[in-house]
Design a protein around this motif. Structure first.
Motif, PDB file in Angstrom:
ATOM      1  N   VAL A 257       0.839  -1.201   0.000  1.00  0.00           N
ATOM      2  CA  VAL A 257       0.000   0.000   0.000  1.00  0.00           C
ATOM      3  C   VAL A 257       0.874   1.251   0.000  1.00  0.00           C
ATOM      4  O   VAL A 257       0.673   2.176  -0.796  1.00  0.00           O
ATOM      5  N   ALA A 258       1.870   1.274   0.882  1.00  0.00           N
ATOM      6  CA  ALA A 258       2.693   2.479   1.063  1.00  0.00           C
ATOM      7  C   ALA A 258       3.604   2.741  -0.136  1.00  0.00           C
ATOM      8  O   ALA A 258       3.789   3.895  -0.541  1.00  0.00           O
ATOM      9  N   GLN A 259       4.168   1.689  -0.725  1.00  0.00           N
ATOM     10  CA  GLN A 259       5.186   1.871  -1.753  1.00  0.00           C
ATOM     11  C   GLN A 259       4.626   1.915  -3.167  1.00  0.00           C
ATOM     12  O   GLN A 259       5.169   2.613  -4.031  1.00  0.00           O
ATOM     13  N   SER A 260       3.552   1.168  -3.429  1.00  0.00           N
ATOM     14  CA  SER A 260       3.043   1.118  -4.807  1.00  0.00           C
ATOM     15  C   SER A 260       1.592   1.559  -4.924  1.00  0.00           C
ATOM     16  O   SER A 260       1.004   1.467  -6.002  1.00  0.00           O
ATOM     17  N   GLY A 261       0.999   2.021  -3.825  1.00  0.00           N
ATOM     18  CA  GLY A 261      -0.378   2.501  -3.890  1.00  0.00           C
ATOM     19  C   GLY A 261      -1.399   1.407  -4.113  1.00  0.00           C
ATOM     20  O   GLY A 261      -2.504   1.669  -4.609  1.00  0.00           O
ATOM     21  N   GLN A 262      -1.039   0.165  -3.741  1.00  0.00           N
ATOM     22  CA  GLN A 262      -1.967  -0.943  -3.909  1.00  0.00           C
ATOM     23  C   GLN A 262      -3.184  -0.769  -3.001  1.00  0.00           C
ATOM     24  O   GLN A 262      -3.070  -0.255  -1.895  1.00  0.00           O
ATOM     25  N   SER A 263      -4.337  -1.173  -3.478  1.00  0.00           N
ATOM     26  CA  SER A 263      -5.565  -1.146  -2.672  1.00  0.00           C
ATOM     27  C   SER A 263      -5.819  -2.550  -2.140  1.00  0.00           C
ATOM     28  O   SER A 263      -5.768  -3.525  -2.898  1.00  0.00           O
ATOM     29  N   ILE A 264      -6.091  -2.650  -0.831  1.00  0.00           N
ATOM     30  CA  ILE A 264      -6.299  -3.946  -0.193  1.00  0.00           C
ATOM     31  C   ILE A 264      -7.537  -3.886   0.679  1.00  0.00           C
ATOM     32  O   ILE A 264      -7.736  -2.946   1.448  1.00  0.00           O
ATOM     33  N   ALA A 265      -8.382  -4.906   0.557  1.00  0.00           N
ATOM     34  CA  ALA A 265      -9.518  -5.092   1.456  1.00  0.00           C
ATOM     35  C   ALA A 265      -9.330  -6.442   2.134  1.00  0.00           C
ATOM     36  O   ALA A 265      -9.266  -7.473   1.464  1.00  0.00           O
ATOM     37  N   MET A 266      -9.224  -6.444   3.460  1.00  0.00           N
ATOM     38  CA  MET A 266      -8.873  -7.648   4.206  1.00  0.00           C
ATOM     39  C   MET A 266      -9.960  -7.984   5.227  1.00  0.00           C
ATOM     40  O   MET A 266     -10.278  -7.179   6.097  1.00  0.00           O
ATOM     41  N   VAL A 267     -10.505  -9.187   5.115  1.00  0.00           N
ATOM     42  CA  VAL A 267     -11.403  -9.701   6.144  1.00  0.00           C
ATOM     43  C   VAL A 267     -10.553 -10.354   7.222  1.00  0.00           C
ATOM     44  O   VAL A 267      -9.675 -11.179   6.931  1.00  0.00           O
ATOM     45  N   THR A 268     -10.781  -9.987   8.470  1.00  0.00           N
ATOM     46  CA  THR A 268     -10.020 -10.571   9.568  1.00  0.00           C
ATOM     47  C   THR A 268     -10.829 -10.518  10.861  1.00  0.00           C
ATOM     48  O   THR A 268     -11.702  -9.666  11.020  1.00  0.00           O
ATOM     49  N   HIS A 269     -10.525 -11.429  11.760  1.00  0.00           N
ATOM     50  CA  HIS A 269     -11.111 -11.397  13.103  1.00  0.00           C
ATOM     51  C   HIS A 269     -10.074 -10.932  14.112  1.00  0.00           C
ATOM     52  O   HIS A 269     -10.380 -10.789  15.296  1.00  0.00           O
ATOM     53  N   ASP A 270      -8.830 -10.691  13.656  1.00  0.00           N
ATOM     54  CA  ASP A 270      -7.690 -10.410  14.529  1.00  0.00           C
ATOM     55  C   ASP A 270      -7.497  -8.897  14.692  1.00  0.00           C
ATOM     56  O   ASP A 270      -7.158  -8.208  13.726  1.00  0.00           O
ATOM     57  N   PRO A 271      -7.682  -8.365  15.900  1.00  0.00           N
ATOM     58  CA  PRO A 271      -7.498  -6.921  16.115  1.00  0.00           C
ATOM     59  C   PRO A 271      -6.095  -6.433  15.774  1.00  0.00           C
ATOM     60  O   PRO A 271      -5.929  -5.301  15.305  1.00  0.00           O
ATOM     61  N   ILE A 272      -5.070  -7.265  16.007  1.00  0.00           N
ATOM     62  CA  ILE A 272      -3.710  -6.845  15.684  1.00  0.00           C
ATOM     63  C   ILE A 272      -3.540  -6.743  14.166  1.00  0.00           C
ATOM     64  O   ILE A 272      -2.928  -5.807  13.648  1.00  0.00           O
ATOM     65  N   ALA A 273      -4.104  -7.704  13.440  1.00  0.00           N
ATOM     66  CA  ALA A 273      -4.048  -7.628  11.979  1.00  0.00           C
ATOM     67  C   ALA A 273      -4.764  -6.378  11.480  1.00  0.00           C
ATOM     68  O   ALA A 273      -4.256  -5.645  10.627  1.00  0.00           O
ATOM     69  N   ALA A 274      -5.948  -6.118  12.009  1.00  0.00           N
ATOM     70  CA  ALA A 274      -6.733  -4.961  11.566  1.00  0.00           C
ATOM     71  C   ALA A 274      -6.040  -3.642  11.895  1.00  0.00           C
ATOM     72  O   ALA A 274      -6.270  -2.634  11.211  1.00  0.00           O
TER      73      ALA A 274
END
Length: 261
Positions: free
Chosen positions: A199-216
């Motif tokens: 995301v930071a280096q190439s402007g990639q867009s990511i949508a992530m499903v997670t149950h983990d607060p640390i991941a989120a």
């Protein structure tokens, strides 16, 4: 909130989206009138209690499932009524996927797995693309593993291959479904760091499903779902703040006496 496809910065968008399973008394409303957009160059986490509809939302946005009602766009292109063949082409060319189970082809080596989307699409990568993939292998620490097959790699290395495969076609958006769920804590954090760097280096867009607060907590934005509806749309949060929000949603689900698929 953005509900029409006019904003150029939106890479994925749904409007008035509902999804139902079953009929009559067996009917389950997995999504209930959801309107939301995913911005270009943004890392979005999608969270919610079990049965809140978060995976269903991702599947509909990615063209893996169809809505009961409402509309879905990828960029400025509406995909709501596309046929299976057109959706398959679109997913290969404009969407990347990272799954908890890696989904690598066991008979292909690392390079073969990364090049698979090109071959499935009938495209021969040019010299520039191959050079970019070599650079990607190097940046992900896989340069000396290019000829190895999945069973010769650790779980973390296999997930790195899956990330490289998702990035190789330079997709509009990457959908990640519990990408750290099968990894130990340290390796999971490394994988999240790689997604954050994309995301930071190439402007990639990511949508992530997670149950983990640390991941989120690695995300720029966090969408919280409950009972098929978006109940909170927040910016970056700490793991503690996320845990507190999730606990409140789970208490509400228990108090309400039910959940959605």
């Amino acid at each position: 909130m953005q509900t029409t496809p006019g904003a150029r910065e939106m890479v994925a968008l749904v409007a008035d989206l509902s999804k139902q399973y079953g009929a009559g008394e067996q009917r389950v409303r997995a999504l209930d009138d959801v309107s939301i957009g995913i911005a270009r160059g943004q890392f979005t986490a999608i969270m919610g209690p079990s049965g809140s509809g978060k995976s269903t939302l991702m599947h509909v946005m990615a063209g893996l499932d169809t809505p009961t009602s409402g509309r879905v766009w990828l960029g400025s292109d509406e995909i709501t009524r596309l046929g299976d063949a057109a959706l398959t082409r679109l997913r290969r060319r404009r969407i990347g996927f990272v799954f908890q189970s890696f989904n690598l082809v066991p008979t292909l080596d690392v390079r073969g797995n990364i090049l698979l989307p090109f071959h499935l699409d009938g495209v021969k990568p040019d010299r520039e693309t191959l050079a970019r993939i070599d650079a990607l292998l190097g940046s992900l620490g896989l340069a000396d593993r290019a000829s190895h097959r999945p069973h010769e790699l650790s779980g973390g290395q296999q997930q790195r291959v899956a990330i490289a495969r998702a990035l190789a076609t330079q997709p509009d958006i990457i959908f990640a479904d519990e990408p750290t769920g099968a990894l130990d804590t340290r390796t999971g954090r490394e994988v999240l760091g790689l997604l954050r760097s994309a995301v930071a280096q190439s402007g990639q867009s990511i949508a992530m499903v997670t149950h983990d607060p640390i991941a989120a907590s690695h995300a720029d934005r966090i969408l919280f779902l409950a009972d098929g509806r978006i109940v909170a749309d927040r910016g970056a949060m700490s793991p503690e703040q996320i845990s507190e929000t999730m606990l409140g949603l789970e208490r509400g689900a228990v108090a309400g006496g039910g959940s959605r698929a």
